[in-house]
Design a protein around this motif. Structure first.
Motif, short mmCIF file in Angstrom:
data_model
loop_
_atom_site.label_atom_id
_atom_site.label_comp_id
_atom_site.label_asym_id
_atom_site.label_seq_id
_atom_site.Cartn_x
_atom_site.Cartn_y
_atom_site.Cartn_z
N UNK A 183 -40.90 3.28 -28.46
CA UNK A 183 -41.40 4.03 -29.61
C UNK A 183 -40.24 4.31 -30.57
N UNK A 184 -40.58 4.48 -31.84
CA UNK A 184 -39.58 4.90 -32.83
C UNK A 184 -38.99 6.24 -32.42
N UNK A 185 -39.81 7.09 -31.81
CA UNK A 185 -39.34 8.41 -31.39
C UNK A 185 -38.19 8.31 -30.39
N UNK A 186 -38.18 7.25 -29.58
CA UNK A 186 -37.10 7.07 -28.61
C UNK A 186 -35.78 6.82 -29.33
N UNK A 187 -35.80 6.01 -30.37
CA UNK A 187 -34.58 5.76 -31.15
C UNK A 187 -34.13 7.03 -31.85
N UNK A 188 -35.08 7.79 -32.38
CA UNK A 188 -34.73 9.04 -33.05
C UNK A 188 -34.08 10.01 -32.06
N UNK A 189 -34.55 10.02 -30.81
CA UNK A 189 -33.98 10.92 -29.81
C UNK A 189 -32.53 10.55 -29.47
N UNK A 190 -32.22 9.25 -29.48
CA UNK A 190 -30.83 8.84 -29.24
C UNK A 190 -29.91 9.51 -30.25
N UNK A 191 -30.25 9.39 -31.53
CA UNK A 191 -29.38 9.91 -32.58
C UNK A 191 -29.47 11.43 -32.66
N UNK A 192 -30.61 12.01 -32.29
CA UNK A 192 -30.72 13.46 -32.24
C UNK A 192 -29.78 14.03 -31.19
N UNK A 193 -29.76 13.39 -30.02
CA UNK A 193 -28.86 13.84 -28.95
C UNK A 193 -27.40 13.66 -29.37
N UNK A 194 -27.11 12.57 -30.07
CA UNK A 194 -25.73 12.35 -30.53
C UNK A 194 -25.29 13.47 -31.48
N UNK A 195 -26.19 13.88 -32.37
CA UNK A 195 -25.85 14.93 -33.33
C UNK A 195 -25.67 16.29 -32.66
N UNK A 196 -26.33 16.49 -31.51
CA UNK A 196 -26.23 17.76 -30.80
C UNK A 196 -25.14 17.76 -29.73
N UNK A 197 -24.56 16.58 -29.44
CA UNK A 197 -23.59 16.48 -28.37
C UNK A 197 -24.24 16.49 -27.00
N UNK A 198 -25.53 16.13 -26.93
CA UNK A 198 -26.26 16.08 -25.67
C UNK A 198 -26.30 14.65 -25.14
N UNK A 199 -26.73 14.50 -23.89
CA UNK A 199 -26.87 13.18 -23.27
C UNK A 199 -28.32 12.75 -23.31
N UNK A 200 -28.56 11.51 -23.75
CA UNK A 200 -29.91 10.94 -23.76
C UNK A 200 -30.07 10.04 -22.55
N UNK A 201 -31.11 10.29 -21.75
CA UNK A 201 -31.35 9.52 -20.53
C UNK A 201 -32.78 9.00 -20.52
N UNK A 202 -33.00 7.76 -20.98
CA UNK A 202 -34.35 7.20 -20.95
C UNK A 202 -34.74 6.81 -19.53
N UNK A 203 -35.95 7.15 -19.14
CA UNK A 203 -36.46 6.85 -17.80
C UNK A 203 -37.53 5.78 -17.92
N UNK A 204 -37.41 4.72 -17.14
CA UNK A 204 -38.35 3.60 -17.24
C UNK A 204 -39.76 4.01 -16.82
#
Length: 415
Positions: free
Chosen positions: A72-93
């Motif tokens: 989803x586009x939302x998944x890509x947005x979450x990557x960059x959202x986490x980057x801006x917050x200094x958080x870790x993004x962990x996608x689960x299959x």
């Protein structure tokens, strides 16, 4: 260049970043697509608003956000959202089972789990109760956040935590390591802003998220995104959007070539890369359409380490399905014997990798060592689960455990 989406949005706000080709209807006819174009400015805005909503849910530096969804586009947005917050993004299959989906959560112990409604059955199996759906997140309040991507990227926690096919191991990638992998795609395959690239694998996989999706956005190209791979729909998108570059796995390229509309659909393709091993008959189907295919080798811990040049795929000069070419730029490669002795020249041995594109290490079980996200893994420990397919991080090298042959010309072959 940097991985900053905000920078891309400033440079070319109206350029299309993503075309969501997913079918709108649950039972849509085969080979039908729905186009939903998202510009770089729009994607950056979505990422900003997502970060503000995450912040309102108390997500901040050092926290971990898991996502259970299809592409989803939302998944890509979450990557960059986490980057801006200094958080870790962990996608689960979403391909994990109710039994195996517990494995990454046992290690990650996330601060928030985001999921799509379609994965509700899988989410029920997650041993964690702080969850929010994508729809609920989109309606959540937004906090005022002063974003500083450089400061956030300088934190000790990884930007990405990616798991293996069975749910483990989990490799952590710093923002710098992700950027080096993106620049590898530019240097090795000429990925550029005029490229239009279909995504054929789940975003939870390293070869999809890092090797393809983030690399395309890094280069300023256009990503064709589908919820899940369907060869008919993929070919329709390739033809309608005039895709130029096709990355995938052997089964994907084989399924596409078997479709009746293959010949006409791939006229726009200029090149393709495929994870080795891949048989010559698959390569030949594309070569017949003047689409060179380069075989590549990568791991969860290093999405792209070795790659053929496109001249090999165009000429058919190397028909060995185990061929994986030479090291990509900035990736150091060596072979060692069973005793760990480094082998020179023509040799067969265990493959070890080093360089800025290799993951920083494996993520520790949560709470075992707050000062160190990463742990070295042993190749042959007594409690080793062979299904984990782990390697070993030691002395600045990642030992893949894979046996590889190097010929007299410095080309590598899987054994």
């Amino acid at each position: 260049m940097t991985l900053s989406l905000a920078r891309r949005a400033e440079q070319f706000p109206d350029r299309t970043a993503v075309v969501d080709i997913s079918e709108q209807r649950l039972y849509a006819p085969a080979e039908t697509i729905h186009e939903d174009r998202v510009s770089y400015d729009e994607l950056s805005t979505i990422a900003t608003r997502t970060a503000e909503r995450l912040a309102a849910l108390d997500v901040g530096p050092g926290d971990t956000v898991c996502l259970v969804t299809r592409n989803r586009v939302a998944a890509l947005a979450l990557v960059f959202a986490c980057r801006r917050l200094g958080a870790t993004f962990a996608p689960i299959s979403h391909l994990l089972t109710p039994a195996s989906v517990e494995r990454p959560f046992d290690v990650l112990d996330p601060d928030l789990v985001v999921s799509e409604a379609a994965q509700r059955d899988l989410v029920r199996s997650i041993p964690f109760d702080r969850t929010v759906t994508l729809e609920e997140l989109a309606d959540a309040d937004r906090a005022t956040v002063d974003f500083d991507e450089r400061r956030a990227a300088a934190g000790n926690n990884p930007l990405l935590a990616l798991h293996g096919d069975t749910g483990r191991p989990i490799a952590g990638y710093s923002a710098a390591a992700v950027e080096h992998n993106c620049s590898t795609a530019v240097a090795a395959w000429g990925l550029a802003a005029n490229d239009i690239v279909p995504l054929t694998t789940p975003l939870s996989a390293a070869d999809a998220l890092i090797r393809v999706a983030l690399s395309v956005l890094y280069a300023g190209g256009t990503l064709l995104l589908d919820r899940a791979f369907d060869p008919g729909d993929a070919l329709a998108a390739i033809e309608s959007e005039s895709a130029t570059f096709l990355p995938g796995r052997a089964t994907t390229l084989r399924d596409l070539a078997a479709e009746s509309g293959f010949d006409a659909a791939v006229d726009s393709l200029e090149r393709a890369v495929c994870a080795a091993p891949v048989s010559e008959d698959v390569i030949a189907a594309y070569r017949d359409r003047v689409v060179p295919v380069a075989r590549v080798y990568g791991r969860l811990e290093c999405p792209t380490a070795l790659s053929q040049g496109f001249e090999a795929g165009a000429s058919g000069a190397d028909t060995d399905e185990t061929a994986v070419g030479r090291p990509v730029p900035d990736c150091r490669v060596r072979l060692v014997d069973d005793d760990g002795t480094v082998l020179d020249g023509q040799a067969t041995g265990r493959l070890q990798l080093s360089g800025p594109m290799v993951a920083d290490g494996y993520v520790n079980a949560a709470g075992t060592d707050e000062e160190n996200w990463y742990e070295p893994a042993e190749l042959h420990s007594e409690d080793h689960d062979e299904a984990d397919d782990r390697g070993e991080f030691a002395d600045g090298w990642f030992d893949t455990g894979d046996r590889v042959r190097r010929d007299a010309d410095g080309r590598y072959y899987l054994q």
